[in-house]
Design a protein around this motif. Structure first.
Motif, PDB file in Angstrom:
ATOM      1  N   TYR A  19       0.824  -1.225   0.000  1.00 46.67           N
ATOM      2  CA  TYR A  19       0.000   0.000   0.000  1.00 46.67           C
ATOM      3  C   TYR A  19       0.853   1.267   0.000  1.00 46.67           C
ATOM      4  N   GLY A  20       1.642   1.503  -0.950  1.00 45.01           N
ATOM      5  CA  GLY A  20       2.521   2.674  -0.957  1.00 45.01           C
ATOM      6  C   GLY A  20       1.797   4.002  -1.077  1.00 45.01           C
ATOM      7  N   GLN A  21       1.169   4.250  -2.214  1.00 44.96           N
ATOM      8  CA  GLN A  21       0.504   5.531  -2.445  1.00 44.96           C
ATOM      9  C   GLN A  21      -1.007   5.357  -2.529  1.00 44.96           C
ATOM     10  N   THR A  22      -1.521   4.504  -1.683  1.00 42.27           N
ATOM     11  CA  THR A  22      -2.961   4.338  -1.536  1.00 42.27           C
ATOM     12  C   THR A  22      -3.351   4.947  -0.206  1.00 42.27           C
ATOM     13  N   GLU A  23      -4.447   5.675  -0.190  1.00 41.44           N
ATOM     14  CA  GLU A  23      -4.938   6.269   1.053  1.00 41.44           C
ATOM     15  C   GLU A  23      -5.525   5.146   1.909  1.00 41.44           C
ATOM     16  N   VAL A  24      -4.935   4.899   3.066  1.00 42.54           N
ATOM     17  CA  VAL A  24      -5.425   3.866   3.975  1.00 42.54           C
ATOM     18  C   VAL A  24      -5.683   4.490   5.344  1.00 42.54           C
ATOM     19  N   PRO A  25      -6.686   3.997   6.066  1.00 45.56           N
ATOM     20  CA  PRO A  25      -6.975   4.553   7.386  1.00 45.56           C
ATOM     21  C   PRO A  25      -5.965   4.067   8.425  1.00 45.56           C
ATOM     22  N   LEU A  26      -5.932   4.755   9.547  1.00 41.23           N
ATOM     23  CA  LEU A  26      -5.115   4.315  10.679  1.00 41.23           C
ATOM     24  C   LEU A  26      -5.961   3.451  11.595  1.00 41.23           C
ATOM     25  N   VAL A  27      -5.307   2.653  12.450  1.00 40.67           N
ATOM     26  CA  VAL A  27      -6.038   1.834  13.417  1.00 40.67           C
ATOM     27  C   VAL A  27      -6.858   2.732  14.329  1.00 40.67           C
ATOM     28  N   SER A  28      -7.893   2.181  14.930  1.00 39.27           N
ATOM     29  CA  SER A  28      -8.834   2.982  15.723  1.00 39.27           C
ATOM     30  C   SER A  28      -8.161   3.703  16.895  1.00 39.27           C
ATOM     31  N   GLU A  29      -7.116   3.140  17.444  1.00 41.24           N
ATOM     32  CA  GLU A  29      -6.432   3.763  18.585  1.00 41.24           C
ATOM     33  C   GLU A  29      -5.301   4.695  18.150  1.00 41.24           C
ATOM     34  N   TYR A  30      -5.377   5.215  16.924  1.00 43.92           N
ATOM     35  CA  TYR A  30      -4.299   6.048  16.389  1.00 43.92           C
ATOM     36  C   TYR A  30      -4.034   7.289  17.242  1.00 43.92           C
ATOM     37  N   LYS A  31      -5.054   7.852  17.881  1.00 46.46           N
ATOM     38  CA  LYS A  31      -4.836   9.066  18.676  1.00 46.46           C
ATOM     39  C   LYS A  31      -3.898   8.802  19.852  1.00 46.46           C
ATOM     40  N   ARG A  73       7.051  14.614  -2.781  1.00 52.19           N
ATOM     41  CA  ARG A  73       8.326  13.889  -2.827  1.00 52.19           C
ATOM     42  C   ARG A  73       8.579  13.088  -1.555  1.00 52.19           C
ATOM     43  N   LEU A  74       7.821  13.372  -0.491  1.00 47.25           N
ATOM     44  CA  LEU A  74       7.942  12.606   0.757  1.00 47.25           C
ATOM     45  C   LEU A  74       6.980  11.415   0.790  1.00 47.25           C
ATOM     46  N   SER A  75       6.325  11.136  -0.332  1.00 48.07           N
ATOM     47  CA  SER A  75       5.394  10.010  -0.427  1.00 48.07           C
ATOM     48  C   SER A  75       6.133   8.679  -0.399  1.00 48.07           C
ATOM     49  N   GLU A  76       5.402   7.668   0.011  1.00 47.58           N
ATOM     50  CA  GLU A  76       5.904   6.300  -0.032  1.00 47.58           C
ATOM     51  C   GLU A  76       6.104   5.895  -1.491  1.00 47.58           C
ATOM     52  N   LEU A  77       6.766   4.782  -1.706  1.00 42.49           N
ATOM     53  CA  LEU A  77       7.011   4.260  -3.042  1.00 42.49           C
ATOM     54  C   LEU A  77       5.686   4.064  -3.781  1.00 42.49           C
ATOM     55  N   ASN A  78       5.696   4.408  -5.063  1.00 46.27           N
ATOM     56  CA  ASN A  78       4.530   4.161  -5.913  1.00 46.27           C
ATOM     57  C   ASN A  78       4.638   2.731  -6.428  1.00 46.27           C
ATOM     58  N   PHE A  79       3.793   1.858  -5.884  1.00 52.55           N
ATOM     59  CA  PHE A  79       3.805   0.452  -6.279  1.00 52.55           C
ATOM     60  C   PHE A  79       2.962   0.187  -7.522  1.00 52.55           C
ATOM     61  N   GLU A  83      -0.433  -1.878  -5.990  1.00 53.57           N
ATOM     62  CA  GLU A  83      -1.085  -1.255  -4.832  1.00 53.57           C
ATOM     63  C   GLU A  83      -2.295  -2.099  -4.412  1.00 53.57           C
ATOM     64  N   MET A  84      -2.377  -2.365  -3.129  1.00 50.62           N
ATOM     65  CA  MET A  84      -3.474  -3.084  -2.488  1.00 50.62           C
ATOM     66  C   MET A  84      -3.536  -4.571  -2.858  1.00 50.62           C
ATOM     67  N   VAL A 136       7.303  14.261   8.543  1.00 47.95           N
ATOM     68  CA  VAL A 136       6.392  13.144   8.806  1.00 47.95           C
ATOM     69  C   VAL A 136       6.212  12.392   7.496  1.00 47.95           C
ATOM     70  N   THR A 137       6.600  11.132   7.495  1.00 44.61           N
ATOM     71  CA  THR A 137       6.702  10.424   6.225  1.00 44.61           C
ATOM     72  C   THR A 137       6.573   8.907   6.402  1.00 44.61           C
ATOM     73  N   HIS A 138       7.223   8.155   5.541  1.00 47.80           N
ATOM     74  CA  HIS A 138       7.074   6.704   5.433  1.00 47.80           C
ATOM     75  C   HIS A 138       8.436   6.018   5.587  1.00 47.80           C
ATOM     76  N   ALA A 139       8.399   4.722   5.828  1.00 45.06           N
ATOM     77  CA  ALA A 139       9.623   3.962   6.104  1.00 45.06           C
ATOM     78  C   ALA A 139      10.654   4.060   4.978  1.00 45.06           C
ATOM     79  N   SER A 140      10.227   3.895   3.737  1.00 49.12           N
ATOM     80  CA  SER A 140      11.226   3.903   2.661  1.00 49.12           C
ATOM     81  C   SER A 140      11.839   5.285   2.453  1.00 49.12           C
ATOM     82  N   VAL A 141      11.088   6.339   2.731  1.00 48.47           N
ATOM     83  CA  VAL A 141      11.645   7.696   2.639  1.00 48.47           C
ATOM     84  C   VAL A 141      12.708   7.880   3.723  1.00 48.47           C
ATOM     85  N   ILE A 142      12.407   7.429   4.924  1.00 45.13           N
ATOM     86  CA  ILE A 142      13.372   7.520   6.024  1.00 45.13           C
ATOM     87  C   ILE A 142      14.622   6.718   5.683  1.00 45.13           C
ATOM     88  N   ARG A 143      14.437   5.529   5.129  1.00 43.58           N
ATOM     89  CA  ARG A 143      15.590   4.710   4.733  1.00 43.58           C
ATOM     90  C   ARG A 143      16.447   5.427   3.686  1.00 43.58           C
TER      91      ARG A 143
END
Length: 184
Positions: A19-31, A73-79, A83-84, A136-143
């Motif tokens: 799920y690189g550049q797909t909008e996905v929700p966070l878990v319910s306890e995200y706050k 440019r801070l987006s996750e990889l475009n799969f 995707e999904m 604030v970004t994604h794992a592959s960007v940080i890598r």
């Protein structure tokens, strides 16, 4: 300059899904997860830059009263067409050189590295030596950023764990950059 690379919190998605550049929700306890991330960070930032995806924006919005900007440019990889889909359904030959092989209809990790290094240099140029910057970004960007700072091959950065909600701190003196900690 202090730069905090912050990975978004846990998404609410079935394990094993690409799920690189797909909008996905966070878990319910995200706050509560966001509160845990904030506890690891300084109280104030001079700049906040976020990936445009909602899973990052929700966290960026909670960091401070400052407005944050987004940059694609801070987006996750475009799969691309993967995707999904389950990782098990990704063609096996892609894994042989996933740094250079493009995802079907998407990009390679090397493509991501190029766009990430471009914005990284802009961030270093635009911010002052005493500034605190949150990204604030994604794992592959940080890598990609960590591999640039440490001057290692991108593939070697996949040996690092970049957990959901983790913080990686980098300092820059203008002359050199240093990873202070990884995956806090």
């Amino acid at each position: 300059m202090e730069i905090y690379l912050i990975r978004h919190t846990e998404p609410d998605i079935k394990k094993g899904i690409c799920y690189g550049q797909t909008e996905v929700p966070l878990v319910s306890e995200y706050k509560s997860h966001i509160k845990e991330v904030i506890a690891k960070l300084p109280e104030e930032f001079d700049a906040i830059i976020s990936s445009p995806w909602n899973r990052c924006n929700l966290l960026a919005n909670e960091l401070t009263t400052l407005k944050f900007c987004t940059d694609f440019r801070l987006s996750e990889l475009n799969f691309g067409e993967w995707e999904m889909k389950f990782w098990d359904d990704v063609p096996k030959d892609w894994y042989e050189d996933f740094v250079n092989n493009k995802c079907e209809g998407g990009e390679s990790y090397n493509d991501l590295r190029v766009r990430v290094e471009e914005i990284w240099l802009e961030i270093l140029e635009k911010n002052g030596k005493d500034d605190k910057v949150a990204i604030v970004t994604h794992a592959s960007v940080i890598r990609a950023i960590v591999s640039k700072v440490l001057k290692i091959n991108l593939i070697d950065s996949f040996n690092f764990d970049i957990s959901y909600g983790s913080v990686t701190k980098i300092t820059s003196s203008g002359e050199f950059e240093k990873v202070n900690y990884l995956n806090l």
